[in-house]
Design an enzyme around this catalytic site. Structure first.
Site, PDB file in Angstrom:
ATOM      1  N   HIS A 217       0.821  -1.204   0.000  1.00 53.76           N
ATOM      2  CA  HIS A 217       0.000   0.000   0.000  1.00 53.76           C
ATOM      3  C   HIS A 217       0.854   1.252   0.000  1.00 53.76           C
ATOM      4  O   HIS A 217       2.001   1.248   0.440  1.00 53.76           O
ATOM      5  CB  HIS A 217      -0.941   0.018   1.211  1.00 53.76           C
ATOM      6  CG  HIS A 217      -0.267  -0.221   2.519  1.00 53.76           C
ATOM      7  ND1 HIS A 217      -0.057  -1.483   3.028  1.00 53.76           N
ATOM      8  CD2 HIS A 217       0.252   0.627   3.439  1.00 53.76           C
ATOM      9  CE1 HIS A 217       0.545  -1.404   4.193  1.00 53.76           C
ATOM     10  NE2 HIS A 217       0.753  -0.126   4.476  1.00 53.76           N
TER      11      HIS A 217
ATOM     12  N   CYS B  94       1.210   1.647  12.278  1.00 50.83           N
ATOM     13  CA  CYS B  94       2.237   1.357  11.281  1.00 50.83           C
ATOM     14  C   CYS B  94       2.543   2.661  10.548  1.00 50.83           C
ATOM     15  O   CYS B  94       1.766   3.619  10.634  1.00 50.83           O
ATOM     16  CB  CYS B  94       1.813   0.252  10.317  1.00 50.83           C
ATOM     17  SG  CYS B  94       0.509   0.686   9.159  1.00 50.83           S
TER      18      CYS B  94
END
Length: 655
Positions: free
Chosen positions: A67, A189
């Site tokens: 991503h 994250c």
């Protein structure tokens, strides 16, 4: 927002051709470009690779979720792709990946899109859904599976909320034995798009199976959600941190705490929860409350050395503009001096402007190391400590010498400045602990009186009586060693420094070599080692440019395009231009780069090249004492590395 609005049928690949990680990324990114989801294929791929360099998005169980969030993305989209044969994607469990979910989020993605992406991520911890997706044959079937899963999840959440409300009403009458254990946690994250929410969902699901109450705070792209309150933290038996970025830790002072990478929250949720329940979690001590917990040193964000490196890099990143700007202006002044003499206004202006900027180098380094450790109260004593490292000789034979050019007799210099930064930071941490229980009425005195006065007094005393006398001797020894090196020793040092510049291309080895050369430059005003690190740092991007130009079939289209830009990045001393290549093929790219960079660094010392500028690559070649030696060492190293890479790299397998 319905998840199916993100999982577009036209942006699915039901039978991937890719057989390697590199090919998989190419195929997925190109599909986005074909469908107009992204308008800059190279930029989006670069950010995908950058994310993979931080940690693999192959989370295990046959799933990968690469991503990126950048300006190339036109709309929030999730690309579903399936590989029957499986792709080696460096997954955490070492198994092939069969299901890919490439998430594209626009730079200004709205909360609705981000919430939908988070919801989709959390669904993927359900093994039943994953099993059905592996058997799906059409895009319509994939959409329906996610639609059903989302509806089931929403229904379950509604039932859980009702049950929680009932339980809360009955909690006051329940005995301690009847109450379930309660823990809290944080997941985060770097991009905050997928792993944050998958770890949250995995921990909640596992806690439910273990009859444990849990609340998870998420630090994702939406910002902080489900913020933990002081009361919740106080009631909790312990804390689980599953994060790959910094989270606010002071609030957990005194609590048993497990600190792991975010992927452990996804794949080892039971282990993390059990560590808290079994009393094996070390008690966390906040920086304001004492020493770092040694039991936490091996964890993702609790490592002592990782914290030291982070603090040092904070100082270096703030220092570099002073080094580059001041150093290059000083170097230009020496060129001007050759033509118009040292009495001219042009020379005086350039030289003094450069000297003034350069004089701030060590104080800024020390100040921002201290600020990273002790926050804003540590900045002033760190800055003054760094300044003392450049202008004091110390108590023993020590007289104050105000020299903005940092030419005081035997200054502690660069190393003393680093010591000053860490001292100021930890002194401030100690002061915060010492004043922690002061009356509330005196709270306002801390930032205005106690911290600045006491902090400056302690740091100044330590610098004057201990640090400066010790480090000035060390600095003199290093200067003497560098000045007395024979050609053979100089070449060996050049080889080592040049090679280090290519090992991690901007990482700790690269920065260590650069800091050493910069420190030597400031101590001796000799740019020999600067030449070694600059030549070595230019080699990796130039090598990839050469290899892609002469062995184009061994590289992807995007790599060939990146190779063209690496000609400019290379001669500009931007080593990071080679990172995408190193990420995709570390053995061949780093291996060839280290060989070429080491040769380039050694040649600069063999040919006695000196560059009195701390940055600029070949753009500052005119400043070198041996221009052709500097250019020649760089070109020879780059060509050798480029040829090794081109010959050594295996041919690209056709899909």
């Amino acid at each position: 927002m319905d998840i199916r609005e993100l999982l577009l049928k036209d942006v699915m690949i039901m039978n991937m051709h890719a057989t390697t990680k590199d090919e998989a990324i190419d195929e997925l990114v190109h599909k986005y470009a074909e469908q107009g989801v992204i308008n800059d294929e190279a930029l989006y791929k670069q950010d995908i690779i950058k994310r993979e360099a931080e940690s693999t998005t192959g989370i295990g169980d046959g799933i990968a979720m690469p991503h990126a969030k950048d300006k190339a993305v036109q709309r929030a989209t999730v690309l579903f792709a399936k590989s029957e044969a499986g792709v080696d994607f460096n997954a955490l469990d070492g198994q092939p990946v069969h299901l890919f979910f490439m998430i594209a989020a626009p730079e200004g993605a709205n909360n609705t899109h981000l919430a939908a992406l988070a919801a989709l991520s959390s669904l993927l911890i359900d093994p039943k859904l994953v099993g059905k997706l592996k058997k799906a044959t059409t895009p319509e079937e994939v959409q329906q599976l996610f639609g059903d899963a989302q509806a089931a999840k929403e229904l379950k959440e509604a039932k859980d909320a009702a049950a929680k409300a009932r339980k809360s009403a009955d909690a006051s009458s329940a005995s301690a034995d009847e109450q379930r254990p309660y823990i809290v946690g944080v997941t985060a994250c770097p991009n905050g798009i997928a792993h944050t929410y998958m770890a949250e969902a995995a921990l909640i699901k596992q806690a439910e199976a273990m009859n444990v109450d849990i609340k998870i705070e998420t630090n994702g792209s939406e910002g902080v959600k489900h913020l933990l309150t002081a009361d919740e933290i106080s009631r909790a038996k312990g804390v689980v941190i599953a994060a790959d970025k910094k989270v606010k830790m002071a609030r957990f002072d005194g609590k048993p705490l497990v600190n792991r990478p975010v992927t452990d929250g996804i794949n080892k949720s039971e282990e993390l929860i059990n560590e808290v329940l079994d009393g094996k979690a070390p008690v966390y001590h906040d920086a304001n409350g004492g020493e770092a917990d040694t039991d936490d040193a091996g964890n993702a964000n609790g490592g002592v050395w990782s914290e030291i490196y982070k603090d040092l890099m904070n100082g270096i990143s703030h220092m570099l503009p002073f080094v580059v700007g001041g150093g290059i202006l000083m170097a230009l002044s020496f060129v001007i001096e050759q033509f118009v003499g040292d009495k001219s206004l042009a020379f005086t202006f350039f030289n003094q402007a450069g000297n003034m900027a350069f004089a701030f180098m060590v104080p800024v380094l020390a100040g921002y190391i201290a600020e990273s450790i002790g926050d804003r109260p540590a900045l002033m004593p760190g800055f003054v400590g760094g300044f003392m490292a450049t202008v004091y000789t110390g108590a023993y034979g020590g007289v104050y010498v105000a020299s903005l050019s940092a030419n005081a007799k035997s200054p502690a210099g660069f190393l003393g400045g680093i010591a000053a930064g860490f001292l100021a930071g930890y002194v401030t941490v100690w002061m915060k602990k010492w004043t922690k229980h002061m009356p509330q009425s005196l709270e306002g005195m801390k930032p205005m009186l106690i911290f600045p006065i006491l902090g400056l007094l302690i740091v100044a005393a330590l610098m004057f009586f201990i640090i400066n006398p010790i480090f000035s001797v060390i600095n003199q020894w290093i200067t003497h060693f560098l000045n007395s090196m024979g050609t053979g020793n100089a070449v060996i040092l050049g080889v080592v420094l040049g090679g280090m510049m290519s090992i991690d291309m901007g990482g700790p080895f690269n920065k260590a070599a650069y800091v050493f050369a910069t420190g030597a430059f400031t101590a001796t005003q000799d740019g020999n080692l600067m030449a070694a690190v600059m030549a070595g740092g230019m080699v990796p991007p130039l090598a990839t440019a050469i290899a892609t130009a002469f062995w184009p079939k061994k590289f992807t289209d995007d790599e060939r395009k990146a190779g063209i830009s690496n000609w400019i990045l290379g001669i500009s001393f931007i080593t990071e231009g080679a990172i995408p290549f190193a990420t995709a093929d570390p053995l061949h790219v780093i291996g060839s780069g280290v060989i070429g960079a080491a040769i380039a660094g050694g040649l600069t010392q063999l040919w006695n090249v000196s560059v009195p500028a701390p940055h600029g690559g070949l753009w500052v070649a005119l400043l070198a004492t041996n221009i052709w030696g500097y250019i020649g060492a760089t070109v020879i190293g780059a060509v050798i590395a480029g040829v090794i890479l081109g010959v050594w790299k295996p041919a690209k397998t056709e899909a």
